[in-house]
Design an enzyme around this catalytic site. Structure first.
Site, PDB file in Angstrom:
ATOM      1  N   GLU A 386       0.782  -1.237   0.000  1.00 13.15           N
ATOM      2  CA  GLU A 386       0.000   0.000   0.000  1.00 13.15           C
ATOM      3  C   GLU A 386       0.812   1.284   0.000  1.00 13.15           C
ATOM      4  O   GLU A 386       0.342   2.330   0.440  1.00 13.15           O
ATOM      5  CB  GLU A 386      -0.969   0.021   1.189  1.00 13.15           C
ATOM      6  CG  GLU A 386      -2.051  -1.034   1.078  1.00 13.15           C
ATOM      7  CD  GLU A 386      -3.217  -0.789   2.021  1.00 13.15           C
ATOM      8  OE1 GLU A 386      -2.989  -0.150   3.060  1.00 13.15           O
ATOM      9  OE2 GLU A 386      -4.334  -1.223   1.697  1.00 13.15           O
ATOM     10  N   GLU A 483      -6.813  -7.464  -1.068  1.00 19.09           N
ATOM     11  CA  GLU A 483      -7.494  -7.239   0.218  1.00 19.09           C
ATOM     12  C   GLU A 483      -8.877  -6.655  -0.039  1.00 19.09           C
ATOM     13  O   GLU A 483      -9.080  -5.943  -1.019  1.00 19.09           O
ATOM     14  CB  GLU A 483      -6.728  -6.239   1.117  1.00 19.09           C
ATOM     15  CG  GLU A 483      -5.440  -6.759   1.694  1.00 19.09           C
ATOM     16  CD  GLU A 483      -4.756  -5.753   2.625  1.00 19.09           C
ATOM     17  OE1 GLU A 483      -5.476  -5.038   3.366  1.00 19.09           O
ATOM     18  OE2 GLU A 483      -3.524  -5.685   2.603  1.00 19.09           O
TER      19      GLU A 483
HETATM   20  C1  GAL Z   1      -4.966  -2.490   4.642  1.00 19.58           C
HETATM   21  C2  GAL Z   1      -3.604  -3.001   5.075  1.00 19.58           C
HETATM   22  C3  GAL Z   1      -3.673  -4.146   6.038  1.00 19.58           C
HETATM   23  C4  GAL Z   1      -4.714  -3.885   7.082  1.00 19.58           C
HETATM   24  C5  GAL Z   1      -6.011  -3.662   6.399  1.00 19.58           C
HETATM   25  C6  GAL Z   1      -7.165  -3.519   7.326  1.00 19.58           C
HETATM   26  O1  GAL Z   1      -4.907  -1.178   4.286  1.00 19.58           O
HETATM   27  O2  GAL Z   1      -2.861  -3.378   3.965  1.00 19.58           O
HETATM   28  O3  GAL Z   1      -2.427  -4.375   6.624  1.00 19.58           O
HETATM   29  O4  GAL Z   1      -4.363  -2.781   7.836  1.00 19.58           O
HETATM   30  O5  GAL Z   1      -5.922  -2.487   5.627  1.00 19.58           O
HETATM   31  O6  GAL Z   1      -8.325  -3.520   6.594  1.00 19.58           O
END
Ligand code: GAL
Length: 763
Positions: A386, A483
């Site tokens: 990210e 994600e």
């Molecule tokens: C993303 C991140 C993860 C976690 C997640 C929570 O932005 O890559 O490590 O923090 O959000 O939803």
């Protein structure tokens, strides 16, 4: 000849460091205590602790007898992982250091060793969040813990030895396959006689092909061709082969290593992911390698168990090792059971200065060299998770990854649109799905500052974006969602029913969208297990409740979204998303009632009477292999009698599963089951013991907060506190071996249940 000796026992540890420790040639037992590896620098509570508690400098010491016969050979101490910076001394003299907690390193002891004598190793371990080492420098949503948390071994080799073996497979889909083996040697001093490398391809004891070649320099590539009758490595049948590599001079063996690998072709294309030529939709979750109390410091068996849970219990086909290279035991298990892996370098949003970036590039190198023979790994994540675009850095990481491993594609995880696409696969954290919440909030408060409903033309239930919208390109590229959900809807195992249902539905909606879109290779959700985190994230108790399972790897309802996608021949799943009560939801009742199942249909009996057959909602969810059944109506009102319910699942017109929920559950049994009934004494070994409060129908009792006292005696000891309370009706603890053989007796006593006892054997 090569000699490898495990060095996980007989260490001594001090939770602080002082300069004079370096020169102490004896372990001072007033300062140091005996420990075994893997080791955490501090045991933490389950939650509510300071996120600085593990951030300190500690010291480890170990005596080491180096026999006279080793003189003239090379001696290395191999560390699998030390968090975060290690400085190593032998007999008071500096022998090496290493930055970064997730990659292995070797310390050359040869020159400073005292042969035929007792030597003393001192390791200073800095577990502070040093801003010069990734992932640190900014904020990160996880804890890294501390200590020598992975294994250590001693390696004794000749002056010339095999340094690395990389096995590349080609023409995997043809019936005459090909292999290239890149062999790297380390040569110390002058080598007169020609060196011969012999590679033997084996499956079990059967020799498939053997090729020898003279090595001119430090490097040689050996080819094997016309390989016939080779089974592919696949997620269903993960067939593994061994390559034995022997180094010899004048018929004298000098060194020998064995690498395990598989034949498979894994390619992300614009129209999806292909494994061995077959298009497979990737369905997975992210995994943090953290556990309650001991953080990262869990031995092999627990690491393997995680892979088993993801593949066999949840039915996933891919895991992302967010956000760093994980234990070799975890990866080896993924190879063995056929769980695909997205592995990435350590980092989280922040990119540091020049030196920091060099370190990140080094991480790419270390990760790929360590792991490139794992057939399970199908893509390298070569971007700081990210982070923003960084042309120079990501050109470097991509070039290096492609050079070190021309057989795999690269990815790099971002969360914003139109990011510079330097990788082979556009990997995106797509958090667009909010369950319509932003619109709802905007409706409720006209002043809602972070959202302007009038500007939003998007469908308020959008689950995943179209890839072209994300990439900003007008053509399709290989694309994967890495994600979703996570912080958009944190959910505890024991949250109110409407919330756990919405948690379920969000995972359903996103996976459904992924399945329905051929231009999305698949989606890896945030995340598998709840995890400890910094004060800047999570629920204030140092836990991020983003898992579909809790920190003990016990299921929340959302885990059944994944599990119910299994083929019914693998396991029949039927999980009604309800605590079955009239009064847990706002306004009362249990509808809409979501049932996660892979049955063809279910019949639903309320108070003994059939309410009819209900089918998976294929109209609302067109992508998912097994959409949930949703029941919208149930007669009865606030003030009428509540009744028992049964759900009967049918597959191929046969009843295959039946679940009954009581109108009036009472505690009947405290179920105590260990994952393993046999452990080994030789090294630190662990198993998880799961405790569940069950009612008269064997159902979990989510709101029973039963306190328990756990007693562990004999050849094992308890990890964490011995007073435990159920969390959402269940909890687990881990028991570790002490080094003794015999039995471990475990007793769980509590007021509402009969005392439970189990025994685990230690050999
Ligand atoms: C993303 C991140 C993860 C976690 C997640 C929570 O932005 O890559 O490590 O923090 O959000 O939803």
């Amino acid at each position: 000849m090569r000699m490898i000796q495990s060095m996980n026992n007989e260490w001594f540890y001090a939770p602080q460091f002082s300069e004079e420790y370096i020169n102490q040639d004896r372990v001072d037992l007033n300062i140091f205590q005996p420990i075994r590896l893997p080791h955490t620098n501090i045991e933490l509570p389950y939650n509510y602790f300071h996120d600085e508690d593990f951030q300190f400098i500690s010291c480890y010491k170990r005596e080491l007898e180096i026999p006279k016969e080793y003189e003239g050979k090379r001696i290395y101490l191999d560390f699998e992982g030390v968090m975060t910076y290690a400085k190593v001394y032998l007999n008071g003299q500096f022998v090496g250091e290493h930055k970064g907690g997730y990659t292995p390193f070797s310390i050359d002891l040869t020159e400073k060793a005292m042969y035929g004598q007792k030597n003393i190793i001192t390791v200073i371990v800095d577990s502070t969040e040093r801003p010069d080492i990734p992932p640190f420098g900014g904020f990160i949503d996880y804890l890294t813990f501390g200590g020598i948390y992975r294994e250590v071994s001693l390696r004794v080799v000749e002056q010339v030895f095999i340094h690395d073996v990389f096995i590349k497979t080609y023409d995997v889909l043809s019936n005459k396959k090909r292999i290239e083996i890149d062999l790297m040697l380390t040569k110390n001093g002058h080598q007169e006689e020609p060196l011969i490398a012999t590679c033997t391809l084996k499956q079990g004891d059967e020799v498939i092909q053997e090729v020898s070649k003279t090595i001119e320099n430090n490097q040689v590539t050996i080819s094997m061709t016309d390989l016939e009758n080779i089974a592919l490595w696949d997620i269903k049948n993960p067939c593994l082969y061994h390559m034995e590599v022997q180094l010899a001079s004048q018929d004298q063996e000098i060194d020998r290593v064995v690498e395990r690998f598989g034949f498979r072709e894994a390619i992300f294309k614009a129209d999806g992911f292909y494994l061995n030529g077959e298009n497979i939709k990737l369905i997975g979750l992210n995994r943090h390698q953290a556990y309650p109390y001991v953080g990262y410091a869990m031995p092999k068996r627990a690491q393997q168990k995680d892979a088993d849970i993801l593949k066999n219990e949840l039915g996933l086909n891919i895991v992302r090792t967010s956000h760093y290279p994980q234990s070799k035991h975890f990866l080896e298990r993924c190879d063995e059971i056929g769980l695909l892996v997205f592995e990435e370098i350590p980092g989280w949003q922040h990119i540091g200065g020049k030196e920091w970036q060099d370190q990140a590039v080094k991480d790419v190198e270390k990760m790929i060299i360590r792991d490139r023979n794992h057939p399970s790994i199908i893509i390298w994540g070569v971007r700081i998770n990210e982070s923003g675009d960084h042309h120079e850095l990501y050109t470097r990481t991509n070039e290096l990854a492609r050079k070190l491993d021309p057989t795999r594609q690269t990815g790099g995880v971002r969360y914003f649109e139109k990011s510079e696409f330097l990788e082979d696969v556009y990997t995106m954290n797509d958090f667009i799905h909010d369950g319509g919440l932003r619109k709802e909030l905007a409706r409720k408060t006209k002043n809602f500052s972070t959202y302007d409903a009038t500007e939003d033309t998007q469908d308020d239930m959008i689950a995943l974006r179209d890839q072209k919208q994300v990439t900003g390109l007008d053509y399709a590229v290989p694309y994967m969602v890495t994600e979703y959900n996570g912080h958009m809807y944190p959910t505890k195992k024991f949250d109110q029913e409407e919330r756990v249902m919405e948690h379920v539905l969000r995972h359903v909606r996103v996976q459904d969208a992924s399945f329905a879109d051929d231009e999305i290779s698949g989606a890896i959700g945030w995340c598998a297990f709840d995890y400890n985190t910094h004060a800047d994230f999570g629920s204030g108790d140092k836990i991020c409740y983003h898992g579909v399972m809790d920190m003990y790897r016990l299921p929340k309802f959302a885990s059944y979204v994944y599990r119910s996608q299994k083929d019914p021949t693998e396991e029949i799943v039927l999980e009604p998303v309800t605590y079955w009560s009239r009064g847990d939801r706002s306004m009362g009742g249990v509808v809409p009632l979501v049932i996660l199942t892979n049955c063809d249909y279910i019949e639903f009996y309320y108070g003994g009477a059939s309410k009819g057959k209900y089918y998976p909602d294929k109209e609302s969810f067109t992508g998912l292999p097994h959409p949930p059944v949703i029941i919208d109506e149930l007669s009865g009102h606030w003030g009428s009698r509540w009744d028992d319910v049964s759900f009967v699942g049918y597959h191929n017109e046969k009843e295959v599963i039946r679940r009954t929920l009581s109108r009036s559950p009472v505690p009947v049994e405290l179920e105590v089951i260990a994952d393993d009934d046999l452990l080994f004494a030789k090294e630190k070994d662990v198993t998880r013991v799961v405790v569940k409060a069950l009612d008269q129908h064997g159902n979990l009792m989510p709101f029973l907060t039963n306190p328990m006292v756990v007693k562990v005696e004999g050849a094992g000891e308890l990890i964490g506190p011995n007073h435990l309370a159920l969390i959402g009706g269940s909890i687990a603890f881990w028991v570790q071996t002490t080094g003794d053989k015999g039995n471990i007796q475990i007793q769980v006593a509590s007021e509402r249940f009969a005392t439970q006892e189990i025994t685990i054997k230690v050999e």
